[in-house]
Design a protein around this motif. Structure first.
Motif, short mmCIF file in Angstrom:
data_model
loop_
_atom_site.label_atom_id
_atom_site.label_comp_id
_atom_site.label_asym_id
_atom_site.label_seq_id
_atom_site.Cartn_x
_atom_site.Cartn_y
_atom_site.Cartn_z
N CYS A 136 0.83 -1.21 0.00
CA CYS A 136 0.00 0.00 0.00
C CYS A 136 0.86 1.26 0.00
CB CYS A 136 -0.89 0.04 1.24
SG CYS A 136 -2.21 -1.18 1.30
N ASP A 137 0.47 2.23 -0.81
CA ASP A 137 1.01 3.57 -0.61
C ASP A 137 0.12 4.28 0.41
OD1 ASP A 137 -1.29 4.29 -2.01
OD2 ASP A 137 -0.23 4.86 -3.83
N GLY A 138 0.50 5.49 0.76
CA GLY A 138 -0.26 6.21 1.79
C GLY A 138 -1.70 6.44 1.41
N ARG A 139 -1.95 6.67 0.12
CA ARG A 139 -3.32 6.91 -0.34
C ARG A 139 -4.19 5.68 -0.09
NH1 ARG A 139 -4.90 8.37 -6.64
NH2 ARG A 139 -7.15 8.62 -6.35
N LEU A 141 -3.60 3.13 2.01
CA LEU A 141 -3.70 2.86 3.43
C LEU A 141 -4.70 3.80 4.09
CD1 LEU A 141 -2.89 1.47 6.03
CD2 LEU A 141 -0.87 2.97 6.14
N ASN A 142 -4.67 5.06 3.73
CA ASN A 142 -5.63 6.01 4.30
C ASN A 142 -7.06 5.65 3.92
OD1 ASN A 142 -3.63 7.50 5.57
ND2 ASN A 142 -3.33 8.87 3.82
N GLY A 143 -7.24 5.09 2.71
CA GLY A 143 -8.57 4.62 2.32
C GLY A 143 -9.05 3.48 3.20
N PHE A 144 -8.14 2.56 3.52
CA PHE A 144 -8.47 1.46 4.43
C PHE A 144 -8.88 2.00 5.80
CE2 PHE A 144 -5.99 -2.49 2.79
CZ PHE A 144 -6.51 -2.30 1.53
N LEU A 145 -8.07 2.91 6.33
CA LEU A 145 -8.32 3.44 7.66
C LEU A 145 -9.62 4.24 7.70
CD1 LEU A 145 -4.67 4.53 8.54
CD2 LEU A 145 -5.92 2.55 9.44
N GLU A 146 -9.90 4.96 6.62
CA GLU A 146 -11.15 5.73 6.55
C GLU A 146 -12.36 4.80 6.56
OE1 GLU A 146 -13.53 8.71 3.45
OE2 GLU A 146 -11.42 8.23 3.11
N ASP A 147 -12.27 3.69 5.81
CA ASP A 147 -13.36 2.72 5.80
C ASP A 147 -13.61 2.17 7.21
OD1 ASP A 147 -14.17 2.83 3.17
OD2 ASP A 147 -12.86 1.21 2.52
N HIS A 184 1.90 9.21 -1.71
CA HIS A 184 2.76 8.43 -2.60
C HIS A 184 3.90 7.73 -1.85
CE1 HIS A 184 0.53 10.09 -5.91
NE2 HIS A 184 0.79 11.31 -5.49
N GLU A 185 3.84 7.74 -0.54
CA GLU A 185 4.87 7.10 0.28
C GLU A 185 4.50 5.63 0.48
OE1 GLU A 185 7.06 7.84 4.62
OE2 GLU A 185 5.37 9.09 3.97
N MET A 186 5.47 4.73 0.33
CA MET A 186 5.18 3.30 0.50
C MET A 186 5.12 2.96 1.98
SD MET A 186 4.72 2.76 -2.55
CE MET A 186 4.21 1.05 -2.39
N THR A 187 4.25 2.04 2.32
CA THR A 187 4.00 1.67 3.71
C THR A 187 4.32 0.18 3.92
OG1 THR A 187 1.72 0.84 3.57
CG2 THR A 187 2.02 3.24 3.53
N PRO A 188 4.37 -0.28 5.19
CA PRO A 188 4.61 -1.70 5.45
C PRO A 188 3.34 -2.55 5.43
CG PRO A 188 4.60 -0.51 7.52
CD PRO A 188 4.42 0.52 6.44
N VAL A 189 2.24 -1.97 4.96
CA VAL A 189 0.96 -2.68 4.92
C VAL A 189 0.74 -3.22 3.50
CG1 VAL A 189 -1.54 -2.47 5.20
CG2 VAL A 189 0.01 -1.26 6.76
N PHE A 190 0.29 -4.47 3.43
CA PHE A 190 0.04 -5.11 2.15
C PHE A 190 -1.45 -5.36 1.96
CE2 PHE A 190 4.51 -5.88 2.51
CZ PHE A 190 4.97 -5.91 1.20
#
Length: 266
Positions: A136-139, A141-147, A184-190
């Motif tokens: 996941c990029d930050g975009r 991941l933020n979509g996941f967290l928002e959901d 656009h930052e890469m995260t440790p979440v897949f």
């Protein structure tokens, strides 16, 4: 290596009844059903020997036949896509080296996700099942967290060991990061991509097992393999500039349509 792609589709979804027939409008303004767009995605897979839709619903069968898809009818007793793929494979008489489950709610799945998945399973002789994961990029991941913050079940996340064999899948966001990321930052979440490749023996075994506690709690069919101690390979795929999202809820329709327009998908 012969590869059968099965697209399981059912009408009676508890979260989104009639979901396979939901209309999606692309960049050209053309409206097509979710199941048609998923079938068109499957037909682009270069290693596919055959593509079929597996359903228990006459409305879905008629819609699929209208745009030229091959349909295999399966039982209403199937509780998930893996069981439906197993029954469809049996009904077709078997005879394929790998069976791919391309779920009918993932029309944005690029063909190379499936091709990389099949390659991964061929290379890892210890794995019985394989599934793609997308960092996941930050975009995203933020979509996941928002959901999750709004009580919606969004995408599924995956964690795996040093051999890329799955440790767990969850509809919660795992692992916990405790930090924010730029779009656009890469995260440790897949992000787990809803596609599976099975060896025939593993698919046959799946039908004989009862659903386990984790599968029942999470509502994730792949956990049945993990609860039985079977090796499930996570193949990291690369988006190549493509966005990816499954259609889980009615609210996902405008999100997916916006992605299609942004990517220029017709």
């Amino acid at each position: 290596m012969s590869v059968l792609i099965v697209i399981p589709a059912r009408y009676a979804s508890s979260r989104y009844p009639g979901k396979p027939l939901a209309a999606l409008t692309g960049a050209t303004g053309e409206s097509k059903s979710l199941i048609q767009r998923s079938w068109e995605a499957a037909k682009q897979v270069k290693c596919a020997s055959r593509v079929v839709v597996a359903t228990d619903d006459a409305r879905i069968r008629e819609a699929c036949q209208a745009f030229g898809a091959e349909v295999v009818m399966t039982s209403e007793a199937c509780t998930n896509g893996t069981e439906r793929c197993a029954e469809a494979y049996e009904n077709l008489g078997g005879g394929y080296d790998i069976i791919v489950n391309l779920q009918g709610d993932a029309p944005l799945t690029p063909h190379w996700f499936v091709e990389d998945l099949v390659d991964g399973l061929e290379r890892d002789a210890t794995a019985e099942v394989a599934t793609p994961v997308l960092r996941c990029d930050g975009r995203a991941l933020n979509g996941f967290l928002e959901d999750r913050a709004n009580g919606r079940v969004g995408g599924t996340t995956a964690v795996f060991d040093c051999n890329r064999h799955a440790l767990y899948f969850s509809k919660e966001v795992v692992p916990y990061t405790g930090q924010s990321f730029g779009d656009h930052e890469m995260t440790p979440v897949f992000h787990h991509v809803g596609v599976y490749a099975y060896r025939p023996a593993a698919l046959a075994d799946y039908q004989t097992w009862d659903s386990g506690a984790l599968e029942a709690l999470e509502g994730l069919e792949q956990l049945r393999f993990l609860e039985r101690g079977r090796a499930l390979l996570c193949v990291e795929v690369v988006a190549r500039g493509r966005q990816f999202w499954e259609l889980n809820n009615p609210e996902d329709v405008p999100r997916i349509e916006a992605m299609m327009v942004e990517m220029g998908m017709p």
